[in-house]
Design an enzyme around this catalytic site. Sequence first.
Site, PDB file in Angstrom:
ATOM      1  CD  GLU A  46      -2.889   1.287   2.257  1.00 54.87           C
ATOM      2  OE1 GLU A  46      -2.885   0.469   3.188  1.00 54.87           O
ATOM      3  OE2 GLU A  46      -3.822   2.078   2.033  1.00 54.87           O
ATOM      4  CD  GLU A 377      -9.481  -2.330   7.489  1.00 56.61           C
ATOM      5  OE1 GLU A 377      -9.721  -1.124   7.666  1.00 56.61           O
ATOM      6  OE2 GLU A 377      -8.587  -2.929   8.072  1.00 56.61           O
TER       7      GLU A 377
HETATM    8  O1  AHR Z   1      -2.331  -1.133   6.673  1.00 59.82           O
HETATM    9  C1  AHR Z   1      -2.807   0.114   7.043  1.00 59.82           C
HETATM   10  C2  AHR Z   1      -4.309   0.203   6.959  1.00 59.82           C
HETATM   11  O2  AHR Z   1      -4.900  -0.647   7.882  1.00 59.82           O
HETATM   12  C3  AHR Z   1      -4.924  -0.230   5.664  1.00 59.82           C
HETATM   13  O3  AHR Z   1      -4.901   0.769   4.730  1.00 59.82           O
HETATM   14  C4  AHR Z   1      -6.322  -0.572   6.041  1.00 59.82           C
HETATM   15  O4  AHR Z   1      -6.887  -1.544   5.221  1.00 59.82           O
HETATM   16  C5  AHR Z   1      -6.215  -0.977   7.481  1.00 59.82           C
HETATM   17  O5  AHR Z   1      -7.095  -0.289   8.263  1.00 59.82           O
END
Ligand code: AHR
Length: 659
Positions: A46, A377
């Site tokens: 990410e 999520e």
């Molecule tokens: O990994 C950091 C964050 O944690 C991600 O973006 C999210 O999916 C989760 O809340």
Amino acid sequence: MKRIVALVSATLLSFTAVFAQTFQLDVNLKKAGAPVQTTQYGIFFEDINFAADGGLYAELVKNRSFEFPDDALQGWKAFGKVEVRSDGPFERNPHYVRLSDPGHPHKWTGLDNEGFFGIGVKKGESYRFSVWARVPDGGSSTLRVELVNTASMGEDHFLCQETLAVVGKEWKKYQVMLTPDTTLDKAVLRIFLTGERTTVDLEHVSLFPADTWKGHENGLRKDLAQALADLHPGIFRFPGGCIVEGTDLATRYNWKNTIGPVENRPLNENRWEYTFPHRFYPDYYQSYGLGFYEFFQLSEEIGAEPLPILSCGLACQFQNDDVEAHVHLDELQPYIQDALDLIEFANGPTTSTWGAVRAEMGHPEPFKLKFLGIGNEQWDAIYPEHLEPFVKAIRAAYPEIRIVGSSGPDSEGAQFDYLWPEMKRLGADLVDEHFYRPESWFLSQGARYDNYDRKGPKVFAGEYACHGKGKKWNHFYASLLEAAFMTGIERNADVVHMATYAPLFAHVEGWQWRPDLIWYDNLRSFRTASWHVQELYGRFRGSNTLSLKMDGANVTGAEGQGGLFASAVLDGSRIYVKVVNTADEARDIVFNFSGLKKKELVKAAGGVRLSAGADHLDMDNELDHPDRIHPETFDFQGEGKSLQTQVPAYSFSVFVVEK
Ligand code: AHR
């Protein structure tokens, strides 16, 4: 259970009867268990903590297209006569700069770029400077291009300098190689008008190390990409995380903006720019130079299955209580089409619309996409409502694609209990579970998957990390508990098909979230203890599970099991037994191998262990000590139907045994 047993040791104490307190681990070799999926262990990428621009993406210039919305010159220091204009050659990045004669022979016109927390360069290495440029009135103009150390007390500031002649009224790409004579983590890129000081226009100013991962021009930082490859990952999830959703829909990750020529990929605001008011990064944007093509290419190069996650039309639910922030169901079609088009982009023939784009970018062969996640999520009924039309459309067009749904942000609780049956009802193939949890949670979850529904969707443990209570930094003990938890993933390989630690990357000067798997500054990087745990699981993945019990029970750190967690897999003629000792004292262990023929014996063939020592549980690797914690081989020898050994306090050991 602890037992007093008489042992005939296969190793140190062969043929000597001794009485010792031991833990008996019974490994049954009669029958190979469930296959361990090739996707079992992988990576989650990410763009958080400056993971893409300023991190894995090797571009060294910040705001290269002059598109940062608050200030087109953010990241730049302009001097002399510099004008920002907006009718440039790239439709989706229209800004550029015009450099003109400052009007006095002793004045100068130019620009400095600060890079991401500075520009890291190494002595004697080559850096490719490129720029789109034209001379608006025709003729030619000369630029000086330098890497400088503005903090230097030396006679001059530059580490290297080159001149670049720009010729003609047409926009063209120019390139010059720079080779600094000094290593510096915070150099500045300087460009200024010289010679006749003829007016010149500049756009998409870029600087890359020539030595990128696999040598790609629009490439990746080599040490960081290597750290991914070295994990032996089987699955590569991208591009996040909450970044998929965006703080609002306008800033969600839009894959179609991330492909094609880099000059024309529009800038996106990074949702981590201001997510945490205690750590603002007002210059955090996504250039999308590392886009979906590059993600697919990287998956291929590190041998992992690509797993893109797409927006399901819901903006980040943590940040949006108003239902109007999300896409109405009757307006969802463009999002569904994005998902279908992505499958075509990855897998379609070169004659298809999106397959042709992939081919044009240099990859006529399909990327062999098998998995696709819809939504990150998400929670509440609004999620299944949004997911359902995606599932129907994807199933109809691409029945072979395996769809990943979500069980929300919690490892258990009301949303989790609601969403799992919903995912089953909708026929999701895998469910993405997330858990950033403290030590107590990890210690209690060794048996988490032992009783999961074997007929439902498979599990993708898509984001997890042990967050020490009051110790939210990387440290060895947290990684040890991750290793302990992963024995349960391994034992349940029939139901858990993928697992990825998160987040992956963090710049030491630009992080929003920790712990993370790999840290770096502009020149150096280090792999954390958690990285080593992941690497050991990837390296000793095996092909099938084996039953491993203590007094007939799985070894899950349960009461009476001495703080031990254990699992075993088969790999051809080899057996890998993983034992995590979370206790503060060493444990004597005997492995008993059943299912062998009468005269058949097994042979210990060494082992690998990760441990920091009981005095260093809060410690991890760091930039100045990148290798302080790393796995070491240990002596494990002997032959028999039983093998005796010992595991030190707070250690993760992989025992190798041959049949
Ligand atoms: O990994 C950091 C964050 O944690 C991600 O973006 C999210 O999916 C989760 O809340």
